[in-house]
Design an enzyme around this catalytic site. Structure first.
Site, PDB file in Angstrom:
ATOM      1  N   CYS A  23      67.384  71.473  23.415  1.00  0.00           N
ATOM      2  CA  CYS A  23      67.940  70.780  24.575  1.00  0.00           C
ATOM      3  C   CYS A  23      67.042  69.572  24.842  1.00  0.00           C
ATOM      4  CB  CYS A  23      67.994  71.694  25.800  1.00  0.00           C
ATOM      5  SG  CYS A  23      66.461  72.574  26.114  1.00  0.00           S
ATOM      6  N   THR A  68      66.043  60.231  20.434  1.00  0.00           N
ATOM      7  CA  THR A  68      65.705  58.850  20.034  1.00  0.00           C
ATOM      8  C   THR A  68      65.761  57.878  21.209  1.00  0.00           C
ATOM      9  OG1 THR A  68      68.008  58.466  19.437  1.00  0.00           O
ATOM     10  CG2 THR A  68      66.518  59.182  17.669  1.00  0.00           C
ATOM     11  N   HIS A 172      71.366  71.367  13.870  1.00  0.00           N
ATOM     12  CA  HIS A 172      72.827  71.343  13.926  1.00  0.00           C
ATOM     13  C   HIS A 172      73.500  71.627  12.585  1.00  0.00           C
ATOM     14  CE1 HIS A 172      71.419  69.933  17.615  1.00  0.00           C
ATOM     15  NE2 HIS A 172      71.529  68.636  17.449  1.00  0.00           N
ATOM     16  N   ASP A 239      71.982  72.017  23.183  1.00  0.00           N
ATOM     17  CA  ASP A 239      71.955  70.562  22.982  1.00  0.00           C
ATOM     18  C   ASP A 239      72.302  69.807  24.275  1.00  0.00           C
ATOM     19  OD1 ASP A 239      73.562  67.918  21.178  1.00  0.00           O
ATOM     20  OD2 ASP A 239      71.418  68.237  21.555  1.00  0.00           O
ATOM     21  N   ASN A 244      75.882  61.183  23.277  1.00  0.00           N
ATOM     22  CA  ASN A 244      76.753  60.556  22.279  1.00  0.00           C
ATOM     23  C   ASN A 244      78.012  61.349  21.971  1.00  0.00           C
ATOM     24  OD1 ASN A 244      74.876  58.370  21.839  1.00  0.00           O
ATOM     25  ND2 ASN A 244      73.610  59.862  20.764  1.00  0.00           N
TER      26      ASN A 244
HETATM   27  O1  LIG Z   1      71.159  65.481  20.816  1.00  0.00           O
HETATM   28  C1  LIG Z   1      71.230  65.698  19.600  1.00  0.00           C
HETATM   29  O2  LIG Z   1      70.535  66.568  19.022  1.00  0.00           O
HETATM   30  C2  LIG Z   1      72.154  64.917  18.820  1.00  0.00           C
HETATM   31  C3  LIG Z   1      72.216  63.544  18.912  1.00  0.00           C
HETATM   32  C4  LIG Z   1      71.171  62.681  19.403  1.00  0.00           C
HETATM   33  C5  LIG Z   1      69.868  62.839  19.032  1.00  0.00           C
HETATM   34  O3  LIG Z   1      69.471  63.865  18.329  1.00  0.00           O
HETATM   35  C6  LIG Z   1      68.820  61.854  19.412  1.00  0.00           C
HETATM   36  O4  LIG Z   1      69.121  60.830  20.062  1.00  0.00           O
HETATM   37  O5  LIG Z   1      67.674  62.098  19.040  1.00  0.00           O
HETATM   38  C7  LIG Z   1      73.410  62.902  18.344  1.00  0.00           C
HETATM   39  O6  LIG Z   1      74.039  63.501  17.431  1.00  0.00           O
HETATM   40  O7  LIG Z   1      73.737  61.783  18.802  1.00  0.00           O
END
Ligand SMILES: O=C(O)/C=C(\C=C(/O)C(=O)O)C(=O)O
Length: 287
Positions: A23, A68, A172, A239, A244
């Protein structure tokens, strides 16, 4: 898209002490600004809301994973861990400039792994040289590496991933193309990684993989196959807050009610939700 405002109360009751092992917390942006280089700007998703969700879903602990949108500024995650009363641990995003003193401080603050993201829509060209340097720096701490990739990239990516040291946790389900079927080459590559006992995998994010939509019947066979083949090296997470997501926003209570479909026995549920995440994130508490 904001996270679900009122998730259902799950019918499934997780085992006492269960861990939401994937999460995030985002912002609040006023206090924890998002990274200038980010590829998306999420909604604020504070620790207090995550902990309310944890309690609502019947979980006891969280593993908070750096996303990210916050880049290598792990402050929001560290703040959430500090507020958790020992009920949260974290996975950070670092670069090779991190000092040994900072690594010690991060470990003391509850960090137990780093995350390497390979999704082009999230990081562009993944900084593989940086990832190797970070992997070398964290090895002495006993931390693991969480990796996030698209399964269609795995043929090219596999040698790099296999060369990383230590325990590797796949996010995932390795993002298989569920429309290609359980026998697809892409899913076979993910399962081949799991033949190496260093690899673990999260059976999370059916909402990102489904072509059928909620109740995610088309994803269940993939998650169940991974749980039944690797019962001691699987993890599960909400999660939340589901960054996104474009097609829909999942109901976190409904995600929890999927668990008995992918881990059909109490023993498998206990491994998935308690024994495995405790071994990885709170090993000092495992007898
Ligand atoms: O939250 C998640 O794990 C999946 C996503 C985003 C990231 O992992 C992230 O920004 O680090 C995604 O598939 O956009």
């Amino acid at each position: 898209m904001p996270f679900h405002p009122s998730p259902a109360k799950p019918a499934f009751v997780p085992p006492a002490g269960a861990v939401d092992a994937h999460c995030h917390v985002f912002g609040p942006a006023a206090r924890f600004p998002f990274a200038p280089e980010r590829k998306y700007t999420p909604v604020d998703a504070p620790a207090e809301t995550l902990f309310d969700l944890r309690d609502h879903l019947g979980f006891a602990r969280n593993v908070i994973v750096q996303a990210t949108c916050h880049g290598t500024d792990n402050a929001a995650m560290l703040d959430a861990i500090a507020k958790s009363g020992g009920r949260a641990r974290g996975v950070a995003v670092l670069d090779e400039t991190v000092t040994d003193a900072e690594l010690e401080r991060l470990h003391a603050a509850g960090i137990r792994g780093v995350r390497f993201n390979f999704l082009k829509r999230l990081v562009g060209d993944a900084p593989r040289d940086r990832y190797v340097k970070v992997a070398e720096r964290i090895a002495r701490l006993g931390w693991h590496i969480v990796i996030y990739f698209e399964s269609e990239e795995l043929e090219e990516l596999s040698p790099f991933i296999r060369a990383l040291p230590g325990t590797i946790v796949i996010d995932h389900m390795g993002r298989p193309d569920v429309t290609a079927g359980l026998g697809s080459e892409g899913f076979a590559r993910v399962r081949a990684l799991m033949d190496d006992p260093r690899f673990w995998i999260k059976v999370s994010c059916p909402e990102r993989l489904t072509a059928a939509g909620p109740m995610y019947d088309d994803v269940v066979p993939f998650a169940r196959a991974l749980v039944e083949a690797n019962p001691d090296r699987v993890l599960w997470g909400t999660d939340w807050p589901h960054p996104n997501m474009r097609s829909h926003m999942p109901d976190d209570g409904m995600l929890v009610d999927m668990i008995p479909r992918i881990a059909p026995t109490p023993e498998l549920q206990r491994k998935l939700l308690l024994e495995n995440p405790m071994r990885l994130y709170w090993p000092e508490e495992v007898l």
